[in-house]
Design a protein around this motif. Structure first.
Motif, mmCIF file in Angstrom:
data_model
loop_
_atom_site.group_PDB
_atom_site.id
_atom_site.type_symbol
_atom_site.label_atom_id
_atom_site.label_comp_id
_atom_site.label_asym_id
_atom_site.label_seq_id
_atom_site.Cartn_x
_atom_site.Cartn_y
_atom_site.Cartn_z
ATOM 1 N N MET A 1 1.878 -6.641 8.188
ATOM 2 C CA MET A 1 0.550 -6.358 8.033
ATOM 3 C C MET A 1 0.477 -5.285 6.842
ATOM 4 O O MET A 1 0.700 -4.157 7.318
ATOM 5 C CB MET A 1 -0.514 -6.713 8.554
ATOM 6 C CG MET A 1 -1.519 -7.740 8.606
ATOM 7 S SD MET A 1 -2.838 -7.886 9.670
ATOM 8 C CE MET A 1 -1.958 -8.232 11.180
ATOM 9 N N THR A 2 -0.080 -5.504 5.734
ATOM 10 C CA THR A 2 -0.505 -4.162 5.144
ATOM 11 C C THR A 2 -1.983 -3.910 4.947
ATOM 12 O O THR A 2 -2.757 -4.727 5.254
ATOM 13 C CB THR A 2 0.191 -4.179 3.606
ATOM 14 O OG1 THR A 2 -0.492 -5.311 2.955
ATOM 15 C CG2 THR A 2 1.649 -4.182 3.653
ATOM 16 N N VAL A 3 -2.312 -2.614 4.400
ATOM 17 C CA VAL A 3 -4.024 -2.621 4.291
ATOM 18 C C VAL A 3 -3.952 -2.136 2.606
ATOM 19 O O VAL A 3 -3.078 -1.289 2.075
ATOM 20 C CB VAL A 3 -4.164 -1.209 4.937
ATOM 21 C CG1 VAL A 3 -5.786 -0.673 4.485
ATOM 22 C CG2 VAL A 3 -4.325 -1.476 6.567
ATOM 23 N N GLU A 4 -4.653 -2.934 1.970
ATOM 24 C CA GLU A 4 -5.015 -2.614 0.401
ATOM 25 C C GLU A 4 -5.999 -1.667 0.268
ATOM 26 O O GLU A 4 -7.217 -1.762 0.782
ATOM 27 C CB GLU A 4 -5.176 -3.931 -0.015
ATOM 28 C CG GLU A 4 -5.820 -3.699 -1.661
ATOM 29 C CD GLU A 4 -6.420 -4.927 -2.095
ATOM 30 O OE1 GLU A 4 -5.713 -5.732 -2.919
ATOM 31 O OE2 GLU A 4 -7.576 -5.213 -1.819
ATOM 32 N N VAL A 5 -5.729 -0.356 -0.174
ATOM 33 C CA VAL A 5 -6.709 0.672 -0.515
ATOM 34 C C VAL A 5 -6.923 0.564 -1.858
ATOM 35 O O VAL A 5 -6.081 0.627 -2.876
ATOM 36 C CB VAL A 5 -6.309 2.191 -0.165
ATOM 37 C CG1 VAL A 5 -7.433 3.121 -0.276
ATOM 38 C CG2 VAL A 5 -5.796 1.942 1.315
ATOM 39 N N GLU A 6 -8.076 0.426 -2.571
ATOM 40 C CA GLU A 6 -8.410 0.034 -3.764
ATOM 41 C C GLU A 6 -9.747 0.926 -4.483
ATOM 42 O O GLU A 6 -10.714 1.035 -3.680
ATOM 43 C CB GLU A 6 -8.710 -1.531 -4.011
ATOM 44 C CG GLU A 6 -8.909 -2.024 -5.348
ATOM 45 C CD GLU A 6 -8.933 -3.578 -5.320
ATOM 46 O OE1 GLU A 6 -7.841 -4.031 -5.513
ATOM 47 O OE2 GLU A 6 -10.106 -3.913 -5.102
ATOM 48 N N ARG A 7 -9.794 1.329 -5.579
ATOM 49 C CA ARG A 7 -10.791 1.684 -6.182
ATOM 50 C C ARG A 7 -11.231 0.934 -7.491
ATOM 51 O O ARG A 7 -10.013 0.843 -8.380
ATOM 52 C CB ARG A 7 -10.912 3.168 -6.488
ATOM 53 C CG ARG A 7 -11.753 3.643 -7.484
ATOM 54 C CD ARG A 7 -11.714 5.254 -7.470
ATOM 55 N NE ARG A 7 -12.805 5.718 -8.662
ATOM 56 C CZ ARG A 7 -12.767 6.761 -8.799
ATOM 57 N NH1 ARG A 7 -12.353 7.781 -8.205
ATOM 58 N NH2 ARG A 7 -13.695 7.229 -9.741
ATOM 59 N N LYS A 8 -12.287 0.496 -7.783
ATOM 60 C CA LYS A 8 -12.710 -0.296 -8.827
ATOM 61 C C LYS A 8 -13.208 0.798 -9.854
ATOM 62 O O LYS A 8 -13.706 1.772 -9.762
ATOM 63 C CB LYS A 8 -13.514 -1.320 -8.719
ATOM 64 C CG LYS A 8 -12.984 -2.475 -7.768
ATOM 65 C CD LYS A 8 -13.817 -3.460 -7.348
ATOM 66 C CE LYS A 8 -13.110 -4.527 -6.717
ATOM 67 N NZ LYS A 8 -12.563 -4.288 -5.377
ATOM 68 N N PHE A 9 -13.091 0.537 -11.224
ATOM 69 C CA PHE A 9 -13.602 1.365 -12.372
ATOM 70 C C PHE A 9 -13.791 0.112 -13.639
ATOM 71 O O PHE A 9 -13.386 -0.886 -13.752
ATOM 72 C CB PHE A 9 -12.503 2.083 -12.911
ATOM 73 C CG PHE A 9 -11.326 1.774 -13.498
ATOM 74 C CD1 PHE A 9 -11.246 1.568 -14.750
ATOM 75 C CD2 PHE A 9 -10.223 1.325 -12.486
ATOM 76 C CE1 PHE A 9 -9.823 1.047 -15.148
ATOM 77 C CE2 PHE A 9 -9.011 1.110 -12.999
ATOM 78 C CZ PHE A 9 -8.993 0.971 -14.372
ATOM 79 N N VAL A 10 -14.813 0.953 -14.539
ATOM 80 C CA VAL A 10 -15.264 -0.096 -15.572
ATOM 81 C C VAL A 10 -14.094 0.098 -16.685
ATOM 82 O O VAL A 10 -13.770 1.254 -16.925
ATOM 83 C CB VAL A 10 -16.615 0.747 -16.065
ATOM 84 C CG1 VAL A 10 -16.982 -0.232 -17.485
ATOM 85 C CG2 VAL A 10 -17.781 0.471 -15.025
#
Length: 236
Positions: A1-10
């Motif tokens: 299993m993996t962990v998705e680390v994510e940041r959204k931007f415009v």
């Protein structure tokens, strides 16, 4: 299993040029359709579990707890989810969540306990077939969101490791970018957050507030009751 680390931007008109300027390589473009499932009373999403079928492939995003982040702003701007992609494991986990909800005595339209247990224990191989959706009916799961996305993906190679950037255009008129790092479960979350922060700085992104994802905007526009409940539960 993996962990998705994510940041959204415009996404703005210059984002592709800025990506090229910092050495990003385009790794492809594609279109896909997402379908998200939950019970009629939102058992899964109110616990921050997101069950998705993307072009026939199932995934369950589960809330992940990280260690200390480099700073509060960095962690606030990012999301962290464990990703389960094995259908039997997904069925088992979803069944567990619904079973626990039912045991708590909450009002639910969930299927009878013995049927839920049957899915969880994988006793019926037909129900566990990836091409069969009987298990959705057994667990009383319905599609609450469906949309298509046009995605253009980039990869940035850095000394600390690769970072992926996706530019998404949803068919309901929302465009958003995502900076993503995948970490093995139990891996160094701080390092992942630092890599994401570094790429955001190279792209000149503001750190003022968290950006809404496609799902946030979809629910706000088309499922306001569901959206309000998730806001009230501090999920969104």
């Amino acid at each position: 299993m993996t962990v998705e680390v994510e940041r959204k931007f415009v996404c703005d008109a210059e984002i592709m040029e800025r990506l090229q300027d910092i050495g990003a390589k385009c790794i492809g473009q594609r279109q896909f359709r997402d379908q998200y499932f939950d019970s009629p009373d939102f058992i899964l999403t109110l616990k921050d579990f997101w069950l998705r079928c993307r072009e026939g492939l199932w995934e369950l995003k589960c809330p992940a707890v990280s260690g200390a982040a480099p700073d509060n702003d960095t962690e606030t701007l990012c999301t962290q989810y464990r990703e389960i992609t094995s259908l039997p494991l997904i069925q088992s986990e979803v069944s567990r969540i619904i079973r626990e909800h039912t045991a708590e005595g909450s009002e639910s339209n969930s299927s009878p306990r013995e049927q839920i247990d049957k899915v969880a224990e994988n006793e019926d191989t037909e129900i566990c077939s990836a091409d069969d959706t009987k298990w959705l009916n057994v667990l009383n799961l319905v599609c609450f969101a469906e949309f298509k996305t046009e995605r253009c993906s980039y990869m940035l190679e850095r000394e600390a490791g690769a970072v992926r950037v996706d530019l998404d255009q949803a068919d309901f008129g929302y465009c958003v970018g995502e900076i993503e790092v995948l970490v093995p479960e139990g891996g160094d979350m701080n390092a992942a957050l630092q890599r994401i922060t570094g790429i955001a700085a190279e792209l000149g992104l503001s750190c003022e507030k968290k950006i809404k994802g496609k799902m946030d905007v979809y629910l706000q526009r088309y499922r306001p009751e569901h959206y309000a409940k998730l806001l009230s539960a501090h999920i969104l």
